[in-house]
Motif scaffolding. Structure first.
Motif, PDB file in Angstrom:
ATOM      1  N   SER A  28       0.832  -1.222   0.000  1.00 66.62           N
ATOM      2  CA  SER A  28      -0.116  -0.021   0.020  1.00 66.62           C
ATOM      3  C   SER A  28       0.842   1.228   0.038  1.00 66.62           C
ATOM      4  O   SER A  28       0.525   2.205  -0.468  1.00 66.62           O
ATOM      5  CB  SER A  28      -0.927  -0.075   1.268  1.00 66.62           C
ATOM      6  OG  SER A  28      -0.142   0.069   2.384  1.00 66.62           O
ATOM      7  N   ALA A  29       1.789   1.300   0.670  1.00 68.06           N
ATOM      8  CA  ALA A  29       2.989   2.253   0.549  1.00 68.06           C
ATOM      9  C   ALA A  29       3.499   2.708  -0.662  1.00 68.06           C
ATOM     10  O   ALA A  29       3.944   3.850  -1.154  1.00 68.06           O
ATOM     11  CB  ALA A  29       3.878   2.112   1.705  1.00 68.06           C
ATOM     12  N   GLY A  30       3.705   1.555  -1.476  1.00 68.83           N
ATOM     13  CA  GLY A  30       4.551   1.645  -2.654  1.00 68.83           C
ATOM     14  C   GLY A  30       3.602   2.254  -3.809  1.00 68.83           C
ATOM     15  O   GLY A  30       3.883   2.367  -4.776  1.00 68.83           O
ATOM     16  N   LYS A  31       2.109   2.309  -3.535  1.00 64.35           N
ATOM     17  CA  LYS A  31       1.369   2.766  -4.625  1.00 64.35           C
ATOM     18  C   LYS A  31       1.861   4.058  -5.218  1.00 64.35           C
ATOM     19  O   LYS A  31       1.406   4.546  -6.505  1.00 64.35           O
ATOM     20  CB  LYS A  31      -0.187   2.826  -4.179  1.00 64.35           C
ATOM     21  CG  LYS A  31      -0.772   1.321  -3.893  1.00 64.35           C
ATOM     22  CD  LYS A  31      -2.245   1.543  -3.234  1.00 64.35           C
ATOM     23  CE  LYS A  31      -2.708   0.294  -2.827  1.00 64.35           C
ATOM     24  NZ  LYS A  31      -4.039   0.332  -2.251  1.00 64.35           N
ATOM     25  N   SER A  32       1.895   5.107  -4.189  1.00 67.76           N
ATOM     26  CA  SER A  32       2.256   6.536  -4.717  1.00 67.76           C
ATOM     27  C   SER A  32       2.947   6.933  -3.570  1.00 67.76           C
ATOM     28  O   SER A  32       3.211   6.549  -2.427  1.00 67.76           O
ATOM     29  CB  SER A  32       0.965   7.321  -5.196  1.00 67.76           C
ATOM     30  OG  SER A  32       0.367   7.344  -3.617  1.00 67.76           O
ATOM     31  N   ALA A  33       3.846   8.321  -4.125  1.00 63.61           N
ATOM     32  CA  ALA A  33       4.636   8.881  -2.849  1.00 63.61           C
ATOM     33  C   ALA A  33       3.633   9.541  -2.042  1.00 63.61           C
ATOM     34  O   ALA A  33       4.155   9.607  -0.940  1.00 63.61           O
ATOM     35  CB  ALA A  33       5.420  10.090  -3.807  1.00 63.61           C
ATOM     36  N   LYS A  34       2.458  10.067  -2.212  1.00 63.85           N
ATOM     37  CA  LYS A  34       1.547  10.477  -1.154  1.00 63.85           C
ATOM     38  C   LYS A  34       1.335   9.248  -0.164  1.00 63.85           C
ATOM     39  O   LYS A  34       0.961   9.574   0.973  1.00 63.85           O
ATOM     40  CB  LYS A  34       0.312  11.205  -1.953  1.00 63.85           C
ATOM     41  CG  LYS A  34       0.658  12.580  -2.633  1.00 63.85           C
ATOM     42  CD  LYS A  34      -0.500  13.114  -2.750  1.00 63.85           C
ATOM     43  CE  LYS A  34      -0.262  14.528  -3.410  1.00 63.85           C
ATOM     44  NZ  LYS A  34      -1.305  15.410  -4.007  1.00 63.85           N
ATOM     45  N   ASP A  35       1.102   8.113  -0.716  1.00 65.68           N
ATOM     46  CA  ASP A  35       0.658   7.064   0.045  1.00 65.68           C
ATOM     47  C   ASP A  35       1.921   6.913   1.199  1.00 65.68           C
ATOM     48  O   ASP A  35       1.791   6.391   2.255  1.00 65.68           O
ATOM     49  CB  ASP A  35       0.275   5.951  -0.605  1.00 65.68           C
ATOM     50  CG  ASP A  35      -1.351   5.970  -0.976  1.00 65.68           C
ATOM     51  OD1 ASP A  35      -1.892   6.068  -0.220  1.00 65.68           O
ATOM     52  OD2 ASP A  35      -1.113   5.685  -2.447  1.00 65.68           O
ATOM     53  N   PHE A  36       3.159   6.997   0.692  1.00 63.45           N
ATOM     54  CA  PHE A  36       4.299   6.708   1.188  1.00 63.45           C
ATOM     55  C   PHE A  36       4.546   7.701   2.317  1.00 63.45           C
ATOM     56  O   PHE A  36       5.125   7.174   3.180  1.00 63.45           O
ATOM     57  CB  PHE A  36       5.583   6.408   0.232  1.00 63.45           C
ATOM     58  CG  PHE A  36       6.903   6.118   0.805  1.00 63.45           C
ATOM     59  CD1 PHE A  36       7.180   4.516   0.857  1.00 63.45           C
ATOM     60  CD2 PHE A  36       7.984   6.786   1.202  1.00 63.45           C
ATOM     61  CE1 PHE A  36       8.179   4.104   1.378  1.00 63.45           C
ATOM     62  CE2 PHE A  36       8.930   6.266   1.665  1.00 63.45           C
ATOM     63  CZ  PHE A  36       9.317   4.941   1.606  1.00 63.45           C
ATOM     64  N   LYS A 386       5.988   5.637  -8.879  1.00 62.06           N
ATOM     65  CA  LYS A 386       6.776   4.428  -8.437  1.00 62.06           C
ATOM     66  C   LYS A 386       8.223   4.889  -8.324  1.00 62.06           C
ATOM     67  O   LYS A 386       9.149   4.328  -7.639  1.00 62.06           O
ATOM     68  CB  LYS A 386       6.775   3.331  -9.577  1.00 62.06           C
ATOM     69  CG  LYS A 386       5.479   2.553  -9.748  1.00 62.06           C
ATOM     70  CD  LYS A 386       5.289   1.275 -10.298  1.00 62.06           C
ATOM     71  CE  LYS A 386       4.167   0.553 -10.149  1.00 62.06           C
ATOM     72  NZ  LYS A 386       3.976  -0.479 -10.910  1.00 62.06           N
ATOM     73  N   GLU A 387       8.855   5.916  -9.319  1.00 63.32           N
ATOM     74  CA  GLU A 387       9.973   6.205  -9.311  1.00 63.32           C
ATOM     75  C   GLU A 387      10.374   7.119  -8.231  1.00 63.32           C
ATOM     76  O   GLU A 387      11.202   7.092  -7.353  1.00 63.32           O
ATOM     77  CB  GLU A 387      10.326   7.245 -10.652  1.00 63.32           C
ATOM     78  CG  GLU A 387      11.743   7.846 -10.789  1.00 63.32           C
ATOM     79  CD  GLU A 387      12.086   8.588 -12.022  1.00 63.32           C
ATOM     80  OE1 GLU A 387      12.881   9.083 -11.921  1.00 63.32           O
ATOM     81  OE2 GLU A 387      11.448   8.518 -12.827  1.00 63.32           O
ATOM     82  N   LEU A 388       9.207   8.109  -7.805  1.00 60.21           N
ATOM     83  CA  LEU A 388       9.293   8.914  -6.451  1.00 60.21           C
ATOM     84  C   LEU A 388       9.292   7.882  -5.246  1.00 60.21           C
ATOM     85  O   LEU A 388      10.216   8.142  -4.281  1.00 60.21           O
ATOM     86  CB  LEU A 388       8.081   9.647  -6.325  1.00 60.21           C
ATOM     87  CG  LEU A 388       7.924  10.949  -7.415  1.00 60.21           C
ATOM     88  CD1 LEU A 388       6.816  11.617  -7.363  1.00 60.21           C
ATOM     89  CD2 LEU A 388       9.307  11.722  -7.531  1.00 60.21           C
ATOM     90  N   VAL A 389       8.602   6.871  -5.335  1.00 61.98           N
ATOM     91  CA  VAL A 389       8.971   5.929  -4.097  1.00 61.98           C
ATOM     92  C   VAL A 389      10.201   5.426  -4.087  1.00 61.98           C
ATOM     93  O   VAL A 389      10.813   5.176  -3.010  1.00 61.98           O
ATOM     94  CB  VAL A 389       7.840   4.814  -4.126  1.00 61.98           C
ATOM     95  CG1 VAL A 389       7.871   3.847  -3.187  1.00 61.98           C
ATOM     96  CG2 VAL A 389       6.248   5.587  -4.135  1.00 61.98           C
ATOM     97  N   LEU A 390      10.782   4.941  -5.287  1.00 63.14           N
ATOM     98  CA  LEU A 390      11.986   4.218  -5.398  1.00 63.14           C
ATOM     99  C   LEU A 390      13.285   5.193  -4.589  1.00 63.14           C
ATOM    100  O   LEU A 390      14.124   4.888  -3.842  1.00 63.14           O
ATOM    101  CB  LEU A 390      12.398   3.922  -6.505  1.00 63.14           C
ATOM    102  CG  LEU A 390      13.846   3.313  -6.879  1.00 63.14           C
ATOM    103  CD1 LEU A 390      13.949   2.112  -6.054  1.00 63.14           C
ATOM    104  CD2 LEU A 390      14.125   2.962  -8.378  1.00 63.14           C
TER     105      LEU A 390
END
Length: 603
Positions: A28-36, A386-390
């Motif tokens: 769930s955290a990896g869905k988007s940067a806002k979720d993360f 996904k790149e922002l989460v990475l």
């Protein structure tokens, strides 16, 4: 000190649970940067409030409080108790404003409030300055405390302690994002509080201490038990009480106690469901942080003076401990060596919990600056989620490595605390006024940041050659004066923020206050505004907010003293403080109810 299997079982279970939570929320955290970084902006007040408390319950905090108590007595805690004032200011005035801003990080505020290249520069620079440099320094103090405890309790070297604790923390922080951090904080807070209270009860019953009443009446603690220093002794009263309560709280920037809110406190408020949950979370945090949590640490700090009256006794008791980390803050882990097996494992797990909750929050918060306020804003605006989460996960690892390296050169938690206070001296007033005075601009903040940093460098590196006799509070006052004069001068010498930016800011936030009068007047002349700004201005929340701040501060301080007097066995004063606290809380909640009606009417 060696842990037995039952102790290691407690530690192992805690590590497994923390890692499991990170893995559980990874998807769930990896869905988007806002979720993360913001958990979808739907978090309840109680979870956010507990997370704030858990974050400030770091591994270095018991050490810091112990060092303060041993050096300056209970009254020495005003150096951080005074920050309750700015905490309550955030609760009743700034929490709702931050939530209404709808920014992703508090640094995004700069381009919401200020205009031009100066605003962009300020956002980029502070992303690196706070998210990396300052953040690493804060985490390093926490790592230092963990290293000292690992050295005393487990016989581990600095490096071994940091690698073990750091790897586990960085894994679940980088996997689970803020939601994983929040849930883990909830568990860690329970473990940490149970551990500290239980440890205090056992330590007070040691033969060397002789129970609570015997410790309180001991001649060795003469002058150490007062809540407020003797006002007739100005050499003690001024630095320990007057400066913190009169100047420090509103004019010093310190992470977790920023005037007007900031950093991970704002991150929690921005994650709340609405303004009401943001206010509730921050209020819960301030009540718990100041009124209840300090007492187990204070009692252990006082008990340590009976067992280890000076540094020589500490050195003698722990001859194999690295001499570079022998200080008064070592007394806290030293006292924990008296705990029986079983409880020792719980307490060690609680200290690990305190370390991990603070570090995980700072990693996620600092990483959010790197991702949103630097990478996406200035390096690659078109980056996908996904790149922002990475990038967030990579920066989390890098920040942890830097913090562990910097921890190797620090020696004292109090030393680091005072350095951070000096660096932020004189900037606090900017963070308070920028919401309520149109004339504050980006150059005000840039000047305050640069000048306060240069002044801090001077006083921490150079000044002893020219002014060797300056006390710490005198350095603080001089730093505040220089920085304040500098940023005020630059404010009036530079152009104000573009008027269109100011108009949009007021329309979105509706801060109220006389400092925006000219902007409200301009808005009232525009056509098509549904809510007349004249009405908006007249419904200013500031008077109610200030009343809430004052009653809230009074109620929490009364509760703090009430707990202390009950522990001291002074029934009359304890009963009086309890009654005052209850009445103050009732008034405060009535004010909060009135503020809630204002928030609802503005939606």
């Amino acid at each position: 000190m060696e842990l037995e299997w039952i102790d290691w079982l407690s530690v192992a279970l805690f590590f497994i649970i923390s890692l499991a939570i990170g893995v559980w929320f990874a998807r769930s955290a990896g869905k988007s940067a806002k979720d993360f970084f913001l958990s979808g902006r739907n978090m309840p007040w109680w979870l956010l409030g507990i997370s704030m408390v858990a974050t400030t319950f770091s591994a270095d905090t018991p050490n810091l409080v112990t060092e303060i108590v041993r050096k300056d007595g209970v009254a020495g805690n005003w150096t951080w108790w005074a920050f309750l004032l700015t905490g309550m200011l955030t609760v009743f005035i700034y929490a709702a404003l931050w939530r209404k801003s709808e920014v992703v990080t508090d640094l995004e505020f700069y381009e919401l409030r200020y205009s031009g290249k100066a605003a962009a520069f300020l956002r980029a620079f502070r992303a690196v300055y706070l998210g990396v440099f300052f953040n690493v320094m804060i985490m390093a103090t926490v790592c230092l405390a963990a290293a000292k405890m690992g050295n005393v309790l487990l016989g581990l070297t600095k490096g071994e302690t940091l690698i073990i604790a750091g790897v586990v923390t960085v894994v679940y922080s980088s996997l689970g994002g803020l939601k994983g951090v929040l849930v883990t904080d909830f568990i860690q807070f329970i473990v940490a509080m149970v551990g500290s209270v239980w440890a205090a009860m056992i330590i007070l019953d040691l033969p060397e201490v002789g129970g609570l009443s015997n410790m309180i009446s001991s001649p060795a603690l003469s002058g150490k038990l007062d809540f407020i220093p003797d006002p007739t002794d100005l050499n003690v009263f001024v630095p320990l009480f007057l400066i913190p309560i009169a100047v420090q709280w509103w004019n010093v920037w310190y992470p977790g106690a920023e005037p007007g809110g900031g950093g991970y406190i704002v991150q929690r408020m921005l994650s709340a469901k609405d303004e009401n949950n943001a206010v509730g979370a921050t209020l819960f945090f301030n009540i718990t942080h100041y009124a209840l949590r300090p007492w187990p640490w204070i009692l252990i700090g006082l008990a340590s003076l009976l067992v280890y009256p000076d540094l020589a006794s500490l050195q003698s008791a722990f001859p194999n401990v690295d001499k570079s980390i022998i200080g008064h803050d070592l007394a806290y882990p030293a006292m924990l060596t008296y705990l029986p097996h079983g409880l020792l494992g719980v307490v060690v797990a609680s200290l690990i919990a305190a370390f991990m909750s603070t570090i995980s929050t700072h990693l996620n918060w600092g990483s959010s600056y790197v991702v949103y306020d630097f990478y996406q804003r200035f390096i690659k605006p078109e980056a996908e989620e996904k790149e922002l989460v990475l990038v967030g996960r990579i920066s989390t690892v890098v920040l942890m490595v830097l913090a562990m390296l910097f921890a190797l050169v620090l020696e004292s938690a109090l030393e680091a605390f005072q350095i951070l206070l000096t660096i932020g001296a004189g900037t606090g007033l900017i963070f308070i006024l920028r919401w309520f005075w149109w004339r504050i601009n980006a150059w005000s903040e840039i000047t305050g940041m640069i000048v306060s940093f240069l002044v801090a460098i001077y006083f921490n590196v150079i000044h002893e050659e020219f002014f060797p006799d300056l006390e710490a509070y005198q350095v603080l006052l001089i730093s505040i004066a220089i920085t304040t004069i500098a940023w005020l001068t630059v404010t009036f010498l530079t152009r104000p923020t573009d008027e269109e930016k100011l108009l949009n800011f007021v329309k979105k936030i509706n801060p109220g206050g006389i400092g925006w009068k000219r902007i409200y007047q301009k808005i009232s002349l525009e056509k098509g505004v549904k809510s007349q700004p004249g009405e908006m201005y007249n419904k200013s929340k500031i008077p109610l907010g200030l009343a809430g701040m004052l009653t809230g501060t009074f109620s929490v301080y009364s509760a703090l003293f009430a707990v202390g007097y009950w522990l001291y066995g002074e029934v009359y004063l304890a009963s009086l403080m309890t009654a005052i606290s209850i009445v103050s809380f009732v008034i405060m909640f009535r004010i909060w109810g009135a503020l809630r009606k204002v928030y609802i009417s503005e939606r």
